[in-house]
Design a protein around this motif. Structure first.
Motif, PDB file in Angstrom:
ATOM      1  N   ARG A 192      -8.369  10.207  24.618  1.00  0.00           N
ATOM      2  CA  ARG A 192      -8.746   8.980  24.231  1.00  0.00           C
ATOM      3  C   ARG A 192      -8.925   8.062  25.492  1.00  0.00           C
ATOM      4  O   ARG A 192     -10.054   7.452  25.476  1.00  0.00           O
ATOM      5  N   ASP A 193      -7.973   8.226  26.323  1.00  0.00           N
ATOM      6  CA  ASP A 193      -8.306   7.390  27.471  1.00  0.00           C
ATOM      7  C   ASP A 193      -9.281   7.645  28.491  1.00  0.00           C
ATOM      8  O   ASP A 193     -10.339   7.051  28.914  1.00  0.00           O
ATOM      9  N   ILE A 194      -9.622   9.252  28.499  1.00  0.00           N
ATOM     10  CA  ILE A 194     -11.010   9.526  28.875  1.00  0.00           C
ATOM     11  C   ILE A 194     -12.100   9.057  28.345  1.00  0.00           C
ATOM     12  O   ILE A 194     -13.019   8.659  28.988  1.00  0.00           O
ATOM     13  N   HIS A 195     -12.250   9.135  26.987  1.00  0.00           N
ATOM     14  CA  HIS A 195     -13.399   8.365  26.340  1.00  0.00           C
ATOM     15  C   HIS A 195     -13.378   6.810  26.599  1.00  0.00           C
ATOM     16  O   HIS A 195     -14.577   6.705  26.905  1.00  0.00           O
ATOM     17  N   GLN A 196     -12.331   6.299  26.659  1.00  0.00           N
ATOM     18  CA  GLN A 196     -12.515   4.799  26.649  1.00  0.00           C
ATOM     19  C   GLN A 196     -13.050   4.460  28.347  1.00  0.00           C
ATOM     20  O   GLN A 196     -13.660   3.771  28.488  1.00  0.00           O
ATOM     21  N   VAL A 201     -17.370  12.462  25.590  1.00  0.00           N
ATOM     22  CA  VAL A 201     -16.522  13.208  24.530  1.00  0.00           C
ATOM     23  C   VAL A 201     -17.002  14.671  24.986  1.00  0.00           C
ATOM     24  O   VAL A 201     -18.389  14.810  24.777  1.00  0.00           O
ATOM     25  N   ALA A 202     -16.152  15.785  25.281  1.00  0.00           N
ATOM     26  CA  ALA A 202     -16.525  17.135  25.484  1.00  0.00           C
ATOM     27  C   ALA A 202     -17.316  17.712  23.958  1.00  0.00           C
ATOM     28  O   ALA A 202     -17.100  17.202  22.997  1.00  0.00           O
ATOM     29  N   SER A 203     -18.390  18.394  24.482  1.00  0.00           N
ATOM     30  CA  SER A 203     -19.016  19.134  23.468  1.00  0.00           C
ATOM     31  C   SER A 203     -18.258  19.988  22.552  1.00  0.00           C
ATOM     32  O   SER A 203     -18.674  19.994  21.061  1.00  0.00           O
TER      33      SER A 203
END
Length: 239
Positions: A192-196, A201-203
């Motif tokens: 979630r932190d990566i997305h924020q 988001v990875a495929s």
């Protein structure tokens, strides 16, 4: 690819009507739970302690685990691949292999041993899948590793085909020690932190726990039924 949503409002209004209430159009507030037991599992464990938990779990999921550092990673990986019978080998196209000093092994030593090494190339389309299907060994890198369950988390993209981890006869996951977290809870929080932070988001996100297995028939466990028949984790001390 962005698309167009047709009749969304009418569809949602119909659902609200059937539920006997008006549309909820304001953001939903995340509940502030009084108790979060999922955060308490291995809460204060150090990376060394998490590694020991991972080692114990690997015994239960029929997975061999090695620990090494960057200076010995090449020889450790070569030992595992040789024990698995050599090539053909298929890998992701990932710059971390070079950063960890594996270029000499993958691009020189293995070809000299007649180990065919194929690196994923998104421009070749279906050929990638054929190469993975024919491979004896598939090699990927874990983004997060769940100590509690012995699970590696793989992020797919154009250079990291998902078939590398499940079509070859055997599978090797390279695990940075820093990637080990207690359980799914922490992995989900980190994703979630990566997305924020990135909006990306990875495929495809794969959670892999050792070699393929099934206990569908009479609860008798059979290992190696619909994917890699053997799996090895190599933990790299990157701390």
């Amino acid at each position: 690819m962005a698309g167009t949503i047709q009749n969304r409002e009418a569809f949602l209004n119909q659902i609200a009507t059937r539920l006997g209430r008006g549309r909820i159009s304001t953001p939903v507030k995340r509940p502030d739970w009084n108790f979060r037991p999922q955060d308490e599992v291995l809460k204060d464990a150090t990376q060394d302690q998490l590694l020991e938990v991972l080692k114990e779990q690997c015994k239960k999921i029929h997975t061999t685990i090695y620990t090494t550092d960057k200076s010995r990673l090449s020889s450790t990986l070569n030992e595992v691949v040789t024990n698995y019978g050599g090539g053909p080998i298929v890998t992701w196209k990932d710059e971390r292999f070079s950063q960890w000093g594996l270029d000499s092994l993958m691009k020189q030593e293995w070809p000299k041993q007649d180990f065919d090494v194929y690196e994923w190339d998104h421009l070749k389309g279906e050929e990638n899948i054929a190469k993975a299907e024919q491979a004896n060994v598939g090699i990927t890198i874990s983004e997060f590793t769940l100590a509690e369950s012995g699970t590696v988390v793989l992020f797919s993209d154009e250079n990291k085909g998902r078939t590398v981890s499940f079509l070859p006869a055997t599978y090797i996951a390279l695990i940075p020690k820093s990637s080990i977290v207690p359980r799914m809870t922490q992995a989900a929080q980190k994703m979630r932190d990566i997305h924020q932070k990135t909006g990306h988001v990875a495929s495809c996100i794969n959670f892999i726990t050792g070699p393929s297995n099934s206990a569908d028939i009479e609860l008798n466990l059979v290992v190696g039924v619909h994917g890699p028949v053997k799996a090895t984790y190599i933990v790299i001390n990157d701390l």
